[in-house]
Design a protein around this motif. Structure first.
Motif, mmCIF file in Angstrom:
data_model
loop_
_atom_site.group_PDB
_atom_site.id
_atom_site.type_symbol
_atom_site.label_atom_id
_atom_site.label_comp_id
_atom_site.label_asym_id
_atom_site.label_seq_id
_atom_site.Cartn_x
_atom_site.Cartn_y
_atom_site.Cartn_z
ATOM 1 N N LEU A 174 91.417 26.958 -15.016
ATOM 2 C CA LEU A 174 91.831 27.821 -13.908
ATOM 3 C C LEU A 174 93.266 28.305 -14.053
ATOM 4 N N GLY A 175 94.073 27.597 -14.845
ATOM 5 C CA GLY A 175 95.463 28.002 -15.010
ATOM 6 C C GLY A 175 95.641 29.323 -15.722
ATOM 7 N N MET A 176 94.608 29.805 -16.420
ATOM 8 C CA MET A 176 94.741 31.087 -17.130
ATOM 9 C C MET A 176 94.252 32.268 -16.298
ATOM 10 N N LEU A 177 93.857 32.010 -15.037
ATOM 11 C CA LEU A 177 93.355 33.078 -14.185
ATOM 12 C C LEU A 177 94.417 33.580 -13.218
ATOM 13 N N SER A 201 92.152 37.408 -16.240
ATOM 14 C CA SER A 201 93.117 36.565 -16.931
ATOM 15 C C SER A 201 94.535 36.935 -16.492
ATOM 16 N N ARG A 202 95.411 35.954 -16.529
ATOM 17 C CA ARG A 202 96.743 36.092 -15.916
ATOM 18 C C ARG A 202 97.563 37.204 -16.551
ATOM 19 N N TYR A 203 97.575 37.309 -17.859
ATOM 20 C CA TYR A 203 98.446 38.280 -18.525
ATOM 21 C C TYR A 203 97.671 39.454 -19.124
ATOM 22 N N GLY A 204 96.487 39.212 -19.640
ATOM 23 C CA GLY A 204 95.728 40.278 -20.286
ATOM 24 C C GLY A 204 94.872 41.084 -19.343
ATOM 25 N N SER A 205 94.771 40.640 -18.082
ATOM 26 C CA SER A 205 93.976 41.337 -17.061
ATOM 27 C C SER A 205 92.539 41.569 -17.524
ATOM 28 N N CYS A 206 91.979 40.581 -18.208
ATOM 29 C CA CYS A 206 90.603 40.672 -18.693
ATOM 30 C C CYS A 206 89.681 39.975 -17.701
ATOM 31 N N PRO A 207 88.622 40.633 -17.219
ATOM 32 C CA PRO A 207 87.714 39.999 -16.256
ATOM 33 C C PRO A 207 86.979 38.815 -16.881
ATOM 34 N N LEU A 208 87.222 37.619 -16.339
ATOM 35 C CA LEU A 208 86.638 36.404 -16.902
ATOM 36 C C LEU A 208 85.627 35.742 -15.983
ATOM 37 N N LEU A 209 85.765 35.960 -14.690
ATOM 38 C CA LEU A 209 84.873 35.318 -13.727
ATOM 39 C C LEU A 209 84.431 36.359 -12.710
ATOM 40 N N LEU A 246 88.715 28.679 -4.588
ATOM 41 C CA LEU A 246 89.032 29.032 -5.966
ATOM 42 C C LEU A 246 90.482 29.495 -6.093
ATOM 43 N N LYS A 247 90.936 30.327 -5.167
ATOM 44 C CA LYS A 247 92.331 30.788 -5.206
ATOM 45 C C LYS A 247 93.297 29.615 -5.070
ATOM 46 N N THR A 248 92.989 28.685 -4.176
ATOM 47 C CA THR A 248 93.852 27.513 -3.984
ATOM 48 C C THR A 248 93.919 26.685 -5.262
ATOM 49 N N ARG A 249 92.786 26.470 -5.906
ATOM 50 C CA ARG A 249 92.743 25.686 -7.139
ATOM 51 C C ARG A 249 93.485 26.389 -8.274
ATOM 52 N N ILE A 250 93.359 27.713 -8.350
ATOM 53 C CA ILE A 250 94.065 28.464 -9.394
ATOM 54 C C ILE A 250 95.570 28.340 -9.225
ATOM 55 N N LEU A 251 96.043 28.490 -7.996
ATOM 56 C CA LEU A 251 97.474 28.364 -7.736
ATOM 57 C C LEU A 251 97.986 26.966 -8.080
ATOM 58 N N ALA A 252 97.215 25.952 -7.717
ATOM 59 C CA ALA A 252 97.616 24.579 -8.015
ATOM 60 C C ALA A 252 97.643 24.335 -9.523
ATOM 61 N N ALA A 253 96.637 24.842 -10.234
ATOM 62 C CA ALA A 253 96.599 24.677 -11.690
ATOM 63 C C ALA A 253 97.754 25.416 -12.354
ATOM 64 N N ALA A 284 92.733 43.553 -23.752
ATOM 65 C CA ALA A 284 93.556 42.416 -23.317
ATOM 66 C C ALA A 284 94.519 41.991 -24.426
ATOM 67 N N ARG A 285 94.048 41.991 -25.658
ATOM 68 C CA ARG A 285 94.905 41.606 -26.786
ATOM 69 C C ARG A 285 96.102 42.552 -26.901
ATOM 70 N N GLN A 286 95.867 43.850 -26.703
ATOM 71 C CA GLN A 286 96.960 44.805 -26.779
ATOM 72 C C GLN A 286 97.993 44.546 -25.689
ATOM 73 N N ARG A 287 97.537 44.232 -24.473
ATOM 74 C CA ARG A 287 98.470 43.915 -23.387
ATOM 75 C C ARG A 287 99.285 42.671 -23.721
#
Length: 214
Positions: free
Chosen positions: A58-61, A135-143, A162-169, A205-208
């Protein structure tokens, strides 16, 4: 468990925190999303084309989801083309109501009706109304979550969790930004190799990520 349930259940080495089960009958799709061990998510997806499952940290979202109505333009154009052709054949058959014309035109008319229906089914399948976590930096839809499935209350509850868990991670991450960029790129490559994201999504995403890195 119910469609959406917040609890803690041990399954092997996993402690399941929250589960959301979604069913889209029009697409023949069953989806189960598990948040486990406080900072991971597992997605199990079954549809007309088979099954697939994958895990994410979740830390990469990015914690702020985006509602997105994807339009499958290719299949929409297919519907328009085959429906128009069907109408033309139908009009020609109506104007020339003879046995010979019926025998010649009717097979084509039935074929184009079936093609129109097929494109309609694929358009519905490939144009879901979804809420995306990227994804946090590449803005790639993962979920991708089917919007308001199985019901609005369960959906909102799960998204909030889910948002709470992502922030905590995210707050628990000790890597610097360059290390996080490298980790995200490695994870996106893995998901691309597994067929979870498309090659085009991976390249964008890789280019970003490369632009941010340099």
């Amino acid at each position: 468990m119910s469609a959406s349930e917040t609890t803690t259940v041990s399954v092997g080495t996993r402690r399941i925190n929250t589960v959301l089960s979604q069913h889209a009958r029009s697409m023949g799709q069953l989806r189960r999303i598990e948040i486990y061990n406080d900072k991971f998510v597992k997605v199990a997806d079954q549809d007309l084309f088979g099954r697939q499952s994958y895990h994410l940290n979740l830390g990469m979202l990015e914690p702020w989801p985006v509602r997105h109505r994807r339009i499958a333009w290719r299949w929409l154009l297919g519907i328009a083309y085959f429906a128009l052709t069907t109408l033309l054949f139908g009009f020609y058959l109506w104007q020339n109501q003879t046995t010979q014309t019926l025998n010649q035109v009717l097979p084509f008319l039935i074929t184009f009706i079936l093609l129109t229906c097929g494109c309609l089914i694929l358009f519905i399948y490939y144009s879901p109304n979804v809420t995306e976590f990227r994804s946090r930096y590449g803005s790639c839809p993962l979920l991708r979550l089917l919007y308001n499935k199985p019901d609005p209350e369960s959906f909102r509850h799960f998204v909030a969790e889910l948002k709470t868990r992502i922030l905590a991670a995210s707050q628990a991450i000790t890597f610097d930004k360059k290390e996080m960029l490298a980790i995200e790129l490695k994870e996106l490559r893995r998901l691309s190799d597994e067929g979870i994201i498309t090659q085009d999504e991976y390249r964008r995403a890789r280019q970003r990520l490369m632009n941010m890195h340099f």
